[in-house]
Scaffold this motif. Structure first.
Motif, PDB file in Angstrom:
ATOM      1  N   GLY A   1      -3.200 -13.565  -5.353  1.00  0.00           N
ATOM      2  CA  GLY A   1      -4.333 -13.208  -6.183  1.00  0.00           C
ATOM      3  C   GLY A   1      -5.040 -11.937  -5.755  1.00  0.00           C
ATOM      4  N   GLN A   2      -4.422 -11.120  -4.923  1.00  0.00           N
ATOM      5  CA  GLN A   2      -5.051  -9.898  -4.455  1.00  0.00           C
ATOM      6  C   GLN A   2      -4.208  -8.692  -4.851  1.00  0.00           C
ATOM      7  OE1 GLN A   2      -7.958 -10.207  -3.576  1.00  0.00           O
ATOM      8  NE2 GLN A   2      -8.357 -11.263  -1.661  1.00  0.00           N
ATOM      9  N   HIS A   3      -4.815  -7.718  -5.502  1.00  0.00           N
ATOM     10  CA  HIS A   3      -4.146  -6.477  -5.901  1.00  0.00           C
ATOM     11  C   HIS A   3      -5.011  -5.304  -5.446  1.00  0.00           C
ATOM     12  CE1 HIS A   3      -1.360  -8.647  -8.655  1.00  0.00           C
ATOM     13  NE2 HIS A   3      -2.395  -9.435  -8.841  1.00  0.00           N
ATOM     14  N   PRO A   4      -4.512  -4.377  -4.651  1.00  0.00           N
ATOM     15  CA  PRO A   4      -3.190  -4.388  -4.027  1.00  0.00           C
ATOM     16  C   PRO A   4      -3.157  -5.328  -2.816  1.00  0.00           C
ATOM     17  CG  PRO A   4      -4.432  -2.534  -3.209  1.00  0.00           C
ATOM     18  CD  PRO A   4      -5.312  -3.207  -4.246  1.00  0.00           C
ATOM     19  N   GLY A   5      -1.945  -5.605  -2.329  1.00  0.00           N
ATOM     20  CA  GLY A   5      -1.832  -6.396  -1.111  1.00  0.00           C
ATOM     21  C   GLY A   5      -2.353  -5.597   0.083  1.00  0.00           C
ATOM     22  N   GLU A   6      -2.888  -6.301   1.078  1.00  0.00           N
ATOM     23  CA  GLU A   6      -3.418  -5.640   2.270  1.00  0.00           C
ATOM     24  C   GLU A   6      -2.972  -6.378   3.527  1.00  0.00           C
ATOM     25  OE1 GLU A   6      -7.729  -5.388   0.517  1.00  0.00           O
ATOM     26  OE2 GLU A   6      -7.506  -3.824   2.054  1.00  0.00           O
ATOM     27  N   ILE A   7      -2.605  -5.620   4.546  1.00  0.00           N
ATOM     28  CA  ILE A   7      -2.223  -6.190   5.830  1.00  0.00           C
ATOM     29  C   ILE A   7      -3.481  -6.645   6.556  1.00  0.00           C
ATOM     30  CG2 ILE A   7      -1.213  -5.670   8.091  1.00  0.00           C
ATOM     31  CD1 ILE A   7       0.499  -3.525   6.566  1.00  0.00           C
ATOM     32  N   ILE A   8      -3.483  -7.890   7.064  1.00  0.00           N
ATOM     33  CA  ILE A   8      -4.655  -8.403   7.773  1.00  0.00           C
ATOM     34  C   ILE A   8      -4.327  -8.801   9.220  1.00  0.00           C
ATOM     35  CG2 ILE A   8      -5.892  -9.134   5.698  1.00  0.00           C
ATOM     36  CD1 ILE A   8      -4.913 -11.992   6.221  1.00  0.00           C
ATOM     37  N   GLU A   9      -3.070  -8.789   9.587  1.00  0.00           N
ATOM     38  CA  GLU A   9      -2.664  -9.059  10.966  1.00  0.00           C
ATOM     39  C   GLU A   9      -1.495  -8.140  11.293  1.00  0.00           C
ATOM     40  OE1 GLU A   9      -1.138 -12.979  11.685  1.00  0.00           O
ATOM     41  OE2 GLU A   9      -1.088 -12.735  13.865  1.00  0.00           O
ATOM     42  N   PHE A  10      -1.535  -7.511  12.461  1.00  0.00           N
ATOM     43  CA  PHE A  10      -0.509  -6.529  12.808  1.00  0.00           C
ATOM     44  C   PHE A  10       0.015  -6.832  14.206  1.00  0.00           C
ATOM     45  CE2 PHE A  10       1.853  -2.744  12.941  1.00  0.00           C
ATOM     46  CZ  PHE A  10       1.734  -2.046  11.747  1.00  0.00           C
TER      47      PHE A  10
END
Length: 219
Positions: free
Chosen positions: A41-50
């Protein structure tokens, strides 16, 4: 003894045309991150853990760890589904560095580990092509960030596993662990736990005689 060679892509009967790189002695790095994507449900996708683990190319033992959470900037609030799936709560990303800052720290860590030395060969290992072929380049493009050259080649562990075992792991790490009679480490969809599972699978395949090759095509 299993060895990597051109084989059907994903069990679908198409010839594999990825580049080949001798392996070992180069040190591999595993890098499956956690991200919020369109399916959540999120646009755009985002990195939250690296997370990144550095493995010794000969022993396949973990030598160093990079692990940071990332503050999403387009959708700063995590969805309940994202938290339930990954175990990452809002407090874990609030106040954390942005993706740009995290990538700068990755570069510093790579330099500290000697991985930017032109005489040292290394390559990332991912569970699938999505992370480095689509997710990172897509988010960097959206944010106007450059993509470092070391992110532009990788080994897709799913392909490596299919070459070694003769079957495609439809359910990713879960299928690979099951096929190798390994206990799954930690929580599915946790980036750092996924790294540990990738490392364990690589070690097991290497001990069986499998020779890893680059699977991505050059950019």
């Amino acid at each position: 003894m299993a060895t990597a060679s051109p084989a059907a892509d994903g069990g679908r009967g198409r010839p594999w045309e990825g580049g080949l790189v001798s392996w070992p002695p180069a040190p591999p790095l595993t890098i499956p991150w956690t991200w919020m994507g369109p399916s959540w449900g999120q646009h755009p996708g985002e990195i939250i853990e690296f997370p990144i683990l550095k493995l010794n190319g000969r022993t396949m033992e973990i030598e160093s760890t990079f692990h940071m959470y990332v503050q999403p900037v387009v959708h700063p609030q995590l969805t309940p589904f994202c938290t339930e799936l990954t175990g990452i709560i809002q407090a874990m990303v609030d106040g954390q560095p942005s993706l740009q800052q995290v990538l700068e720290r990755v570069d510093e860590w790579m330099a500290k580990e000697g991985l930017l030395d032109p005489n040292v060969k290394s390559i990332f290992v991912t569970c699938g092509d999505w992370d480095l072929k689509v997710m990172l380049p897509g988010q960097c493009q959206y944010l106007g960030l450059p993509v470092a050259d070391y992110f532009k080649q990788w080994i897709n562990l799913k392909k490596a596993y299919s070459f070694a075992m003769g079957c495609w792991p439809k359910n990713g790490l879960l299928d690979m662990n099951k096929g190798l009679s390994l206990q799954h480490i930690g929580r599915p969809h946790s980036g750092i736990d996924d790294c540990k599972n990738i490392a364990n699978i690589m070690k097991t395949l290497a001990y069986r005689g499998f020779i890893f090759k680059q699977t991505s095509k050059p950019f």
